[in-house]
Design an enzyme around this catalytic site. Structure first.
Site, PDB file in Angstrom:
ATOM      1  N   GLU A 159       0.844  -1.194   0.000  1.00 45.74           N
ATOM      2  CA  GLU A 159       0.000   0.000   0.000  1.00 45.74           C
ATOM      3  C   GLU A 159       0.880   1.243   0.000  1.00 45.74           C
ATOM      4  O   GLU A 159       1.932   1.257   0.661  1.00 45.74           O
ATOM      5  CB  GLU A 159      -0.904   0.020   1.235  1.00 45.74           C
ATOM      6  CG  GLU A 159      -1.828  -1.168   1.357  1.00 45.74           C
ATOM      7  CD  GLU A 159      -2.524  -1.257   2.701  1.00 45.74           C
ATOM      8  OE1 GLU A 159      -3.275  -2.229   2.923  1.00 45.74           O
ATOM      9  OE2 GLU A 159      -2.307  -0.351   3.547  1.00 45.74           O
TER      10      GLU A 159
ATOM     11  N   ARG B  49      -3.941   8.234  16.070  1.00 44.24           N
ATOM     12  CA  ARG B  49      -3.152   7.054  16.417  1.00 44.24           C
ATOM     13  C   ARG B  49      -2.945   6.954  17.924  1.00 44.24           C
ATOM     14  O   ARG B  49      -2.957   5.860  18.491  1.00 44.24           O
ATOM     15  CB  ARG B  49      -1.801   7.127  15.698  1.00 44.24           C
ATOM     16  CG  ARG B  49      -0.783   6.103  16.174  1.00 44.24           C
ATOM     17  CD  ARG B  49       0.534   6.246  15.451  1.00 44.24           C
ATOM     18  NE  ARG B  49       1.613   5.564  16.145  1.00 44.24           N
ATOM     19  CZ  ARG B  49       2.864   5.504  15.714  1.00 44.24           C
ATOM     20  NH1 ARG B  49       3.192   6.090  14.583  1.00 44.24           N
ATOM     21  NH2 ARG B  49       3.781   4.862  16.397  1.00 44.24           N
TER      22      ARG B  49
ATOM     23  N   LYS C 133       7.337  -0.847   6.880  1.00 43.01           N
ATOM     24  CA  LYS C 133       7.268   0.400   6.113  1.00 43.01           C
ATOM     25  C   LYS C 133       8.610   0.623   5.425  1.00 43.01           C
ATOM     26  O   LYS C 133       9.665   0.567   6.044  1.00 43.01           O
ATOM     27  CB  LYS C 133       6.893   1.592   6.995  1.00 43.01           C
ATOM     28  CG  LYS C 133       7.759   1.831   8.199  1.00 43.01           C
ATOM     29  CD  LYS C 133       7.225   2.999   9.021  1.00 43.01           C
ATOM     30  CE  LYS C 133       8.032   3.193  10.300  1.00 43.01           C
ATOM     31  NZ  LYS C 133       7.505   4.306  11.130  1.00 43.01           N
TER      32      LYS C 133
ATOM     33  N   ARG D 177      -2.722   9.482  10.723  1.00 46.02           N
ATOM     34  CA  ARG D 177      -3.336   8.165  10.957  1.00 46.02           C
ATOM     35  C   ARG D 177      -4.589   8.358  11.809  1.00 46.02           C
ATOM     36  O   ARG D 177      -4.593   9.099  12.795  1.00 46.02           O
ATOM     37  CB  ARG D 177      -2.327   7.275  11.685  1.00 46.02           C
ATOM     38  CG  ARG D 177      -2.845   5.868  12.030  1.00 46.02           C
ATOM     39  CD  ARG D 177      -2.753   4.960  10.835  1.00 46.02           C
ATOM     40  NE  ARG D 177      -3.154   3.604  11.158  1.00 46.02           N
ATOM     41  CZ  ARG D 177      -2.328   2.678  11.660  1.00 46.02           C
ATOM     42  NH1 ARG D 177      -1.065   2.985  11.917  1.00 46.02           N
ATOM     43  NH2 ARG D 177      -2.759   1.444  11.882  1.00 46.02           N
TER      44      ARG D 177
ATOM     45  N   GLU E 210      -6.015   6.854   6.827  1.00 43.82           N
ATOM     46  CA  GLU E 210      -5.150   8.040   6.871  1.00 43.82           C
ATOM     47  C   GLU E 210      -5.950   9.247   6.398  1.00 43.82           C
ATOM     48  O   GLU E 210      -6.589   9.201   5.337  1.00 43.82           O
ATOM     49  CB  GLU E 210      -3.923   7.838   5.976  1.00 43.82           C
ATOM     50  CG  GLU E 210      -2.812   8.814   6.203  1.00 43.82           C
ATOM     51  CD  GLU E 210      -1.822   8.348   7.266  1.00 43.82           C
ATOM     52  OE1 GLU E 210      -0.898   9.109   7.580  1.00 43.82           O
ATOM     53  OE2 GLU E 210      -1.979   7.218   7.778  1.00 43.82           O
TER      54      GLU E 210
ATOM     55  N   ARG F 165       3.754  -4.402  15.999  1.00 42.78           N
ATOM     56  CA  ARG F 165       4.430  -3.920  14.786  1.00 42.78           C
ATOM     57  C   ARG F 165       4.560  -5.088  13.803  1.00 42.78           C
ATOM     58  O   ARG F 165       5.647  -5.569  13.524  1.00 42.78           O
ATOM     59  CB  ARG F 165       5.791  -3.314  15.140  1.00 42.78           C
ATOM     60  CG  ARG F 165       5.678  -2.023  15.928  1.00 42.78           C
ATOM     61  CD  ARG F 165       7.000  -1.297  16.070  1.00 42.78           C
ATOM     62  NE  ARG F 165       6.833  -0.032  16.768  1.00 42.78           N
ATOM     63  CZ  ARG F 165       6.499   1.127  16.182  1.00 42.78           C
ATOM     64  NH1 ARG F 165       6.319   1.161  14.874  1.00 42.78           N
ATOM     65  NH2 ARG F 165       6.363   2.230  16.886  1.00 42.78           N
TER      66      ARG F 165
ATOM     67  N   LYS G 239       2.388   4.574   1.273  1.00 43.69           N
ATOM     68  CA  LYS G 239       2.459   5.193   2.600  1.00 43.69           C
ATOM     69  C   LYS G 239       2.147   6.675   2.451  1.00 43.69           C
ATOM     70  O   LYS G 239       3.003   7.473   2.081  1.00 43.69           O
ATOM     71  CB  LYS G 239       3.829   4.985   3.238  1.00 43.69           C
ATOM     72  CG  LYS G 239       3.875   5.443   4.692  1.00 43.69           C
ATOM     73  CD  LYS G 239       5.237   5.236   5.310  1.00 43.69           C
ATOM     74  CE  LYS G 239       5.194   5.539   6.799  1.00 43.69           C
ATOM     75  NZ  LYS G 239       4.676   6.911   7.071  1.00 43.69           N
TER      76      LYS G 239
ATOM     77  N   PHE H 277      -7.763   1.877   4.771  1.00 45.80           N
ATOM     78  CA  PHE H 277      -6.966   0.745   4.298  1.00 45.80           C
ATOM     79  C   PHE H 277      -7.182  -0.527   5.108  1.00 45.80           C
ATOM     80  O   PHE H 277      -6.635  -1.569   4.776  1.00 45.80           O
ATOM     81  CB  PHE H 277      -5.471   1.095   4.270  1.00 45.80           C
ATOM     82  CG  PHE H 277      -4.908   1.644   5.554  1.00 45.80           C
ATOM     83  CD1 PHE H 277      -4.771   0.856   6.687  1.00 45.80           C
ATOM     84  CD2 PHE H 277      -4.484   2.965   5.622  1.00 45.80           C
ATOM     85  CE1 PHE H 277      -4.232   1.352   7.855  1.00 45.80           C
ATOM     86  CE2 PHE H 277      -3.943   3.474   6.790  1.00 45.80           C
ATOM     87  CZ  PHE H 277      -3.817   2.673   7.917  1.00 45.80           C
TER      88      PHE H 277
END
Length: 346
Positions: free
Chosen positions: A41, A64, A213, A48, A93, A209, A43, A133
């Site tokens: 995807e 976030r 990224k 966020r 986002e 995590r 970034k 997303f």
């Protein structure tokens, strides 16, 4: 969208906030794997956010870190109320596309610091989009335990009934690495930072995590204007560039390694008079850590050392929003030739 009878009672409960989103770990290259192993995807450079719709259709737009964003981005709140089913949670986002076609983070920052009345006015002249997303809950059903591929299919079905030209948008995703590499090589021109890479069969684990990224980076030059730490062991450098003859602060480095500190320490000369930067940097200085509330004490130096740094696309009026990585000294470069750069990274 109809809700199965065995989910109705569960959907009548209010969704608890804040919800902890899933996070990503930085990598320097595409991960190995067979075709279809990874979902890719873009970034996006934005805020966020989670869009949370209770069973009574109350909407909570959450950052976030759990902060309420309803009044900061009222158009997202109203779009979620109008188009998303009760008992649902979407991850995405908040972004702003400028008239030039680039992502405009500075407009999001203006919203974030504006009062509620001014934020509502900005929403009319600088509207934003919510690019979804992922899907955590749908019509009262918790779908975080489903594989990403199945959550994505549900999200696409949901967006099939949402107007394409509205505030809510379906984020781009591909399983084709060749297409993802094409995105990585081209979308930086409009401010896309790189890629978020997710295992296609992964569940949604809030706070973990489990994603990757991959940021697009390039080298650039900057002039050292100060440092933190001791003169013999600086832990970080404060950087500037010249803009119409003015020495402007543009960012800071990440923590220096012992080798890097030993390399630059002998090249730094303390400044005594005439340095253009304040002796103490206020909260919110360029590239300061998120949420920093205390002033920063540092040592000013004569701006005569140029260093090469590794940067990403996250810039605002020539300033680096994220800490940059120190690479090496450039003693062959005249500091006066290190001038402000446009935000586009080529």
């Amino acid at each position: 969208m109809a809700m199965p009878s065995d989910q109705r009672e569960h959907a009548r409960t209010r969704l608890r906030t804040p919800i902890e989103p899933m996070l990503a770990t930085s990598v320097d290259s595409f991960p190995p794997g067979r075709p279809g192993t990874w979902a890719f995807e873009p970034k996006l450079d934005g805020f966020r956010a989670l869009a949370i719709i209770d069973s009574d259709r109350g909407v909570h737009v959450q950052s976030r870190r759990g902060a309420r964003l309803n009044e900061t981005f009222p158009e997202v709140t109203w779009a979620a109320f109008e188009h998303l089913p009760a008992g649902s949670v979407l991850d995405g986002e908040i972004v702003r596309w400028s008239p030039s076609g680039r992502l405009d983070f500075s407009s999001l920052h203006r919203r974030n610091v504006a009062g509620h009345r001014r934020a509502a006015a900005l929403a009319r002249v600088e509207p934003v989009h919510f690019a979804a997303f992922d899907l955590l809950r749908l019509c009262g059903r918790d779908v975080t335990g489903l594989p990403l591929s199945e959550r994505r299919a549900l999200l696409e079905t949901l967006f099939a009934s949402i107007p394409a030209a509205g505030v809510l948008a379906l984020g781009m995703q591909t399983l084709d690495e060749a297409e993802a590499r094409a995105w990585f090589d081209s979308l930086h021109t409009v401010g896309v930072e790189g890629l978020v890479i997710k295992p296609a069969r992964s569940t949604y684990d809030g706070g973990a995590r489990g994603w990757l990224k991959l940021k697009r980076r390039a080298s650039a030059d900057a002039v050292v204007g100060g440092f933190v730490g001791s003169p013999r062991r600086p832990s970080g450098l404060l950087l500037g560039r010249y803009d119409a003859g003015r020495f402007r602060m543009v960012g800071r480095t990440t923590q220096l390694s012992a080798q890097a500190a030993a390399e630059v320490a002998p090249l730094l000369t303390p400044a005594h008079d005439g340095h253009p930067w304040p002796a103490t940097l206020p909260p919110g200085w360029v590239s300061s850590p998120y949420g920093q509330r205390e002033p920063l004490d540092y040592t000013r130096v004569r701006p005569d050392l140029v260093v090469e740094i590794l940067i990403d696309t996250a810039t605002d009026a020539g300033r680096h929003r994220h800490p940059v990585r120190y690479l090496r000294p450039r003693t062959d470069v005249d500091p006066a030739h290190v001038v402000a750069q446009p935000d586009a990274m080529v």
